[in-house]
Write an enzyme that holds these catalytic residues in place. Structure first.
Site, PDB file in Angstrom:
ATOM      1  N   THR A  87       0.840  -1.196   0.000  1.00 15.98           N
ATOM      2  CA  THR A  87       0.000   0.000   0.000  1.00 15.98           C
ATOM      3  C   THR A  87       0.877   1.249   0.000  1.00 15.98           C
ATOM      4  OG1 THR A  87      -1.751  -1.141   1.221  1.00 15.98           O
ATOM      5  CG2 THR A  87      -1.757   1.262   1.310  1.00 15.98           C
ATOM      6  N   SER A 101       2.056   5.243  -2.189  1.00 20.76           N
ATOM      7  CA  SER A 101       2.226   5.941  -3.463  1.00 20.76           C
ATOM      8  C   SER A 101       3.157   5.197  -4.415  1.00 20.76           C
ATOM      9  CB  SER A 101       2.752   7.362  -3.217  1.00 20.76           C
ATOM     10  OG  SER A 101       4.001   7.333  -2.540  1.00 20.76           O
ATOM     11  N   THR A 102       4.243   4.635  -3.891  1.00 19.24           N
ATOM     12  CA  THR A 102       5.163   3.895  -4.760  1.00 19.24           C
ATOM     13  C   THR A 102       4.520   2.603  -5.241  1.00 19.24           C
ATOM     14  OG1 THR A 102       7.002   4.813  -3.475  1.00 19.24           O
ATOM     15  CG2 THR A 102       7.520   3.025  -4.983  1.00 19.24           C
ATOM     16  N   GLU A 112      -0.022  -5.436   6.041  1.00 19.14           N
ATOM     17  CA  GLU A 112       1.243  -5.539   5.313  1.00 19.14           C
ATOM     18  C   GLU A 112       2.163  -6.558   5.975  1.00 19.14           C
ATOM     19  OE1 GLU A 112       1.487  -0.992   3.478  1.00 19.14           O
ATOM     20  OE2 GLU A 112       2.476  -1.443   5.379  1.00 19.14           O
ATOM     21  N   ASP A 116       6.251  -4.036  -1.999  1.00 19.71           N
ATOM     22  CA  ASP A 116       5.689  -2.923  -1.237  1.00 19.71           C
ATOM     23  C   ASP A 116       6.741  -1.834  -1.086  1.00 19.71           C
ATOM     24  OD1 ASP A 116       3.923  -1.421   0.253  1.00 19.71           O
ATOM     25  OD2 ASP A 116       3.817  -2.799   1.953  1.00 19.71           O
ATOM     26  N   GLY A 117       6.300  -0.655  -0.734  1.00 22.09           N
ATOM     27  CA  GLY A 117       7.190   0.466  -0.506  1.00 22.09           C
ATOM     28  C   GLY A 117       7.624   0.553   0.947  1.00 22.09           C
ATOM     29  N   ALA A 118       8.241   1.675   1.308  1.00 18.84           N
ATOM     30  CA  ALA A 118       8.677   1.909   2.683  1.00 18.84           C
ATOM     31  C   ALA A 118       8.737   3.405   2.938  1.00 18.84           C
ATOM     32  CB  ALA A 118      10.044   1.283   2.941  1.00 18.84           C
ATOM     33  N   LYS A 127       7.376   1.203   8.018  1.00 18.74           N
ATOM     34  CA  LYS A 127       6.244   1.236   7.111  1.00 18.74           C
ATOM     35  C   LYS A 127       5.000   1.614   7.911  1.00 18.74           C
ATOM     36  CE  LYS A 127       5.651  -2.176   4.392  1.00 18.74           C
ATOM     37  NZ  LYS A 127       5.176  -1.131   3.440  1.00 18.74           N
ATOM     38  N   GLY A 128       3.937   1.896   7.195  1.00 19.09           N
ATOM     39  CA  GLY A 128       2.693   2.195   7.884  1.00 19.09           C
ATOM     40  C   GLY A 128       2.260   3.634   7.803  1.00 19.09           C
TER      41      GLY A 128
END
Length: 223
Positions: A28, A30-31, A103, A81-83, A94-95
């Site tokens: 989840t 933007s990236t 996640e 996933d992004g970070a 994350k989060g």
């Protein structure tokens, strides 16, 4: 490169890690949205996806990518996933989008965790980005006190936000996280904490980092 151009580049690079004819996990943020947009072009090469949030499910379904319930599958080939932050050891915060619990679950099930991020996310010591902690609403004041006493930093309730699980988010500012695994475990030991945004005990296996010179591949060192 702009930040969005870096995100686009790592999203494209992540496609090389998608395992054909399998179910993949999708994070989840933007990236990750750039990755979903890219994934749509090869959607017929996978069986479908596991979404880590309602927002991700909606974006996947908008491209007619089949979304499975996690309880319907036995394995996930890869989680992408992004970070919000990463250190050199590929420990992550994350989060920022509030989906940290789901996640973490999807990352735990996946055979491999690929993190995609732009170069601004790579830091020497994590903590400049506030660390999210998902808490049961009735325990929020208790957890805030315990964090202040046992962890440090300044925890505040994220305003006007409820997680997909119906819980609150505490964001902890003013941290310098020198031992992410220890802090992750200590936070999880506080009664009322559902999950925290440190991904250290299960960090990323590979970081695809968008830089002004292209995509850099960083691999977690074992041991």
């Amino acid at each position: 490169m702009t930040q969005d151009e870096m995100k686009f580049a790592v999203a494209q690079a992540a496609l090389k890690h998608v395992v054909k004819d399998t179910i993949i996990g999708v994070g989840t943020g933007s990236t990750t949205n750039f990755f979903i947009d890219a994934l749509a072009k090869i959607k017929n090469e996978i069986k479908g996806a596991i979404a880590s949030s309602k927002a991700t499910r909606q974006r996947l379904e908008s491209y007619d990518i089949k979304v499975f319930d996690l309880n319907e599958v036995e394995t996930i080939s890869v989680y992408i996933d992004g970070a919000d932050e990463s250190d050199d050891g590929l420990n992550l915060i994350k989060g920022g989008g509030g989906a940290l619990m789901r996640e973490k679950i999807v990352a735990a099930v996946a055979n491999q965790f690929i993190c995609i991020a732009d170069e601004s996310k790579l830091v020497t010591i994590m903590g400049d980005f506030p660390l999210p902690v998902e808490v049961i609403p009735m325990a929020s004041n208790y957890v805030k006190y315990q964090i202040s006493q046992r962890i440090g930093g300044t925890p505040t309730v994220r305003e006007n936000f409820i997680t997909d699980n119906g819980n609150l988010i505490l964001d902890i500012k003013d941290l310098k996280i020198t031992n992410p695994k220890v802090m992750e475990t200590k936070l999880n030991s506080i009664t009322g904490v559902v999950a925290n945004g440190l991904f250290a005990n299960r960090g990323a296996d590979i970081l695809l980092l968008g830089t002004s010179n292209g995509v850099k591949i960083v691999t977690r060192l074992i041991g």
